[in-house]
Structure formats: C-alpha cells, structure tokens
Scaffold this motif. Structure first.
Motif, PDB file in Angstrom:
ATOM      1  N   TYR A 247       1.340  -1.346   0.302  1.00  0.00           N
ATOM      2  CA  TYR A 247       0.415   0.128  -0.341  1.00  0.00           C
ATOM      3  C   TYR A 247       0.357   0.831   0.361  1.00  0.00           C
ATOM      4  O   TYR A 247       1.657   1.341   0.801  1.00  0.00           O
TER       5      TYR A 247
ATOM      6  N   GLU B  87      -9.588   5.781   0.954  1.00  0.00           N
ATOM      7  CA  GLU B  87      -8.787   7.040   0.371  1.00  0.00           C
ATOM      8  C   GLU B  87      -8.921   8.222   0.839  1.00  0.00           C
ATOM      9  O   GLU B  87      -8.227   9.551   1.561  1.00  0.00           O
TER      10      GLU B  87
ATOM     11  N   ILE C 241      -3.851   6.747  -2.080  1.00  0.00           N
ATOM     12  CA  ILE C 241      -4.145   5.669  -2.219  1.00  0.00           C
ATOM     13  C   ILE C 241      -4.312   4.022  -2.846  1.00  0.00           C
ATOM     14  O   ILE C 241      -4.740   4.902  -3.657  1.00  0.00           O
ATOM     15  N   GLY C 242      -3.356   3.262  -3.202  1.00  0.00           N
ATOM     16  CA  GLY C 242      -3.159   2.331  -4.310  1.00  0.00           C
ATOM     17  C   GLY C 242      -2.625   0.985  -3.011  1.00  0.00           C
ATOM     18  O   GLY C 242      -2.023   1.112  -2.364  1.00  0.00           O
TER      19      GLY C 242
ATOM     20  N   ALA D 200      -7.480  -1.840   6.608  1.00  0.00           N
ATOM     21  CA  ALA D 200      -6.787  -1.830   5.056  1.00  0.00           C
ATOM     22  C   ALA D 200      -5.842  -3.167   5.342  1.00  0.00           C
ATOM     23  O   ALA D 200      -6.508  -4.300   4.344  1.00  0.00           O
TER      24      ALA D 200
ATOM     25  N   ALA E 146      -5.763   9.353   3.270  1.00  0.00           N
ATOM     26  CA  ALA E 146      -4.883   9.694   2.719  1.00  0.00           C
ATOM     27  C   ALA E 146      -4.330  10.933   3.475  1.00  0.00           C
ATOM     28  O   ALA E 146      -5.454  11.947   3.903  1.00  0.00           O
TER      29      ALA E 146
ATOM     30  N   GLU F  58      -8.531  -1.178  -7.439  1.00  0.00           N
ATOM     31  CA  GLU F  58      -8.660  -0.075  -6.297  1.00  0.00           C
ATOM     32  C   GLU F  58      -8.664   0.269  -4.804  1.00  0.00           C
ATOM     33  O   GLU F  58     -10.230   0.068  -4.666  1.00  0.00           O
TER      34      GLU F  58
ATOM     35  N   CYS G 130     -12.697  12.091  -0.468  1.00  0.00           N
ATOM     36  CA  CYS G 130     -12.696  11.414  -2.325  1.00  0.00           C
ATOM     37  C   CYS G 130     -13.569  12.706  -3.437  1.00  0.00           C
ATOM     38  O   CYS G 130     -15.283  12.541  -2.486  1.00  0.00           O
TER      39      CYS G 130
ATOM     40  N   ILE H  40       0.746   5.453   0.970  1.00  0.00           N
ATOM     41  CA  ILE H  40      -0.394   5.711   2.702  1.00  0.00           C
ATOM     42  C   ILE H  40      -0.005   6.848   1.596  1.00  0.00           C
ATOM     43  O   ILE H  40       1.035   8.073   2.536  1.00  0.00           O
TER      44      ILE H  40
ATOM     45  N   GLY I 229      -7.674   1.201  -2.211  1.00  0.00           N
ATOM     46  CA  GLY I 229      -7.690   2.540  -2.049  1.00  0.00           C
ATOM     47  C   GLY I 229      -9.292   3.286  -1.926  1.00  0.00           C
ATOM     48  O   GLY I 229      -8.951   3.781  -1.405  1.00  0.00           O
ATOM     49  N   HIS I 230     -10.506   2.410  -2.291  1.00  0.00           N
ATOM     50  CA  HIS I 230     -11.122   3.346  -2.687  1.00  0.00           C
ATOM     51  C   HIS I 230     -12.720   2.217  -2.130  1.00  0.00           C
ATOM     52  O   HIS I 230     -13.714   2.298  -2.140  1.00  0.00           O
TER      53      HIS I 230
END
Length: 293
Positions: A129, A182, A135-136, A218, A186, A153, A174, A131, A155-156
């Motif tokens: 990850y 995210e 975030i991905g 996460a 984030a 995806e 977001c 951060i 982060g979502h």
C-alpha cells in the motif's frame, strides 16, 4: 553489448525515470514534476533517447486509474483520473512510439510490490500500500499480480467510520465516494480535519489514531482477501515514525485472533528499499521480463 532496462514511475506529483544494468543497478536516474502530458512525456522520451542504443525494454508503473488490458482499444491509457489534464492520455503509446523495444505497463503500486517481493527472501505473496496524497495497493500472489480485466483499486474500498469522524460528520476528501479508505486516510484528509498539513501535526494528536484505525482496516482487508506473507505500507503518511506501531496495535485489535498471521512486527512493515526505490527495482525486473518474451 550490455543491456539496459528502463523504469518510469509515473506519479501524479512527479515522474521518476531510471535506467539500470543487467544486475538492476541504477546507471542513471532523474525526476521532474508531473506538469502537462505533452511536457512530461517529452522529458521522459528525451531521457531514454540518450540510452536508446542499449535499451532492451521499459516498464512503466503509473498513477491511475489505467487500462492494462492488452485487448482493450485504450490499453496503455490513463483513464478517468482526478489529475487535471491527464484523463484519457495514451501514456504508453506516446512514449513507446519513439522506441523499438517492448514496454510493460502496470500501476505504480504494482511496480513497488514487485520490487519489495524481490528483496524479501522466500516471499512470493505480498501486498503493498502507498499511503500518501492518494492511496493505492498492489497485490502479488505466487509471484503474479492480482487482477483480471483491470487492476485493483484498493484505495476506494469502503471502511468503517471512526466515531470521532462520525461525530464531526467528516465523510472524507474523495471526490467520488463518501467513506472510502482514500478519502478518510490519505494525506489530504489530515489537513481537511485539522487545517494543518500532516508533517506539522503533533505526534500526540488524536488524529493519528483515527488515521491508524483506517490503515489497520486496510491491513485487515488485505489479510482476509489475499492471505499474504507480508503487508508493506509506504508513502508519506507512513513516513511518520510513530504510525507503524499505531497501525500494528489497531490491526491486532480488529483481527482479534480470527486468523493466524506472522508476528505483527514481521507482517506489517514499511518498505525494505530506501527512498521509494521499490518501484524502480520492480520496473527493471518487469522490463527484463517483457524483453525476454
């Protein structure tokens, strides 16, 4: 003739371009701001043109969302991104047309995950990850990336809202989702809550425990979905030295011994490669892989 492998880490803030030798040692590396597509891609091409004679392959790890389906008419594109001017940009096509070598295209976090797995003995299942501003996550299972018609995806994904955020009616930053990882964890979420940039917030602020609560979720998601050997957290938010232990503590509380995992000190870690070098190493290896096909 010695072979060189190219790496492009295409980030929303900066591009990092590098060439490496057959031992994946960096020969030269440069970074520059991500401005307009035309200017940024022109600088990328100019960098690799200097090594064109020895270049055997190039890997691009990009911010997204991106199209990684080779059968798609928009393969190689950055698609619907919040990064201004970069939606529907044919990143791979605009760079690769200038060279006669094969290109590998994936996400920036996949590149980092690949590099991290390479330097960890006996690890072929790992989640990485980042951060930071966003975030991905990239996931590797038995040495291969997770993904089908496209990349994940992570982060979502939606997360349980912390009581402090619920009390303040904070739903995240977001632009697409209220309550996603995210938007709530984030870097920009810190400033949105406090009015202060993350690096200026005191370590004893309760906002760090809120942040760690989401990042630990996460780690729980990654554990339940992928059962990896290691979870790596990189990015600017995790550069705060106190954050790692906060996340580990909250992870143990949330998991509540539901599944066996390695010692949390070995399981939830920060990158093994200094100065965000994971993506560069991963890209060198992916460039070699595509060159040998």
């Amino acid at each position: 003739m010695a072979k060189l492998y190219g790496s492009v880490e295409a980030g929303g803030t900066k591009f990092v371009c590098a060439v490496g030798d057959e031992d994946f040692q960096i020969v030269e590396k440069v970074q520059f701001p991500t401005t307009t597509p035309y200017e940024t891609i022109e600088r990328t091409v100019a960098f690799f043109k200097r090594f064109e004679e020895d270049l055997a392959g190039v890997a691009i790890g990009s911010f997204g969302p991106i199209d990684i389906d080779p059968n798609s008419t928009t393969y190689g594109y950055i698609t619907k991104t919040p990064k201004e001017h970069w939606s529907n940009v044919d990143l791979v096509g605009l760079i690769s047309k200038e060279f006669k070598v094969p290109f590998y295209f994936t996400t920036d976090v996949n590149s980092s995950a690949y590099g991290e797995a390479m330097v960890r003995t006996g690890v072929d299942s790992l989640v990485y990850y980042t951060i930071g501003t966003g975030i991905g996550a990239g996931a590797i299972q038995r040495g291969e990336f997770i993904g089908g018609t496209g990349h994940t995806e992570a982060g979502h994904t939606y997360v349980a809202v912390h009581p402090q955020d619920r009390a303040n009616d904070f739903v995240g930053t977001c632009p697409f989702h209220n309550g996603c990882l995210e938007g709530l964890a984030a870097g920009p979420s810190l400033e949105a809550r406090t009015g202060t940039r993350g690096e200026l917030i005191e370590q004893n602020s309760t906002v760090w425990d809120v942040q760690a609560y989401y990042i630990a979720q996460a780690a729980v998601q990654a554990t339940l979905l992928y059962r990896p050997q290691v979870i790596v957290f990189g990015g600017g938010v995790m550069a705060q030295e106190h954050m790692l232990n906060r996340v580990r503590e909250k992870f143990e509380g949330l998991m509540n011994d539901y599944l066996p995992t390695p010692d949390v000190r070995d399981y939830i870690v920060t990158p093994a490669i200094a100065e965000n070098g994971s993506a560069t190493l991963g890209n060198f290896a992916l460039a070699k892989k595509v060159s040998e096909r």
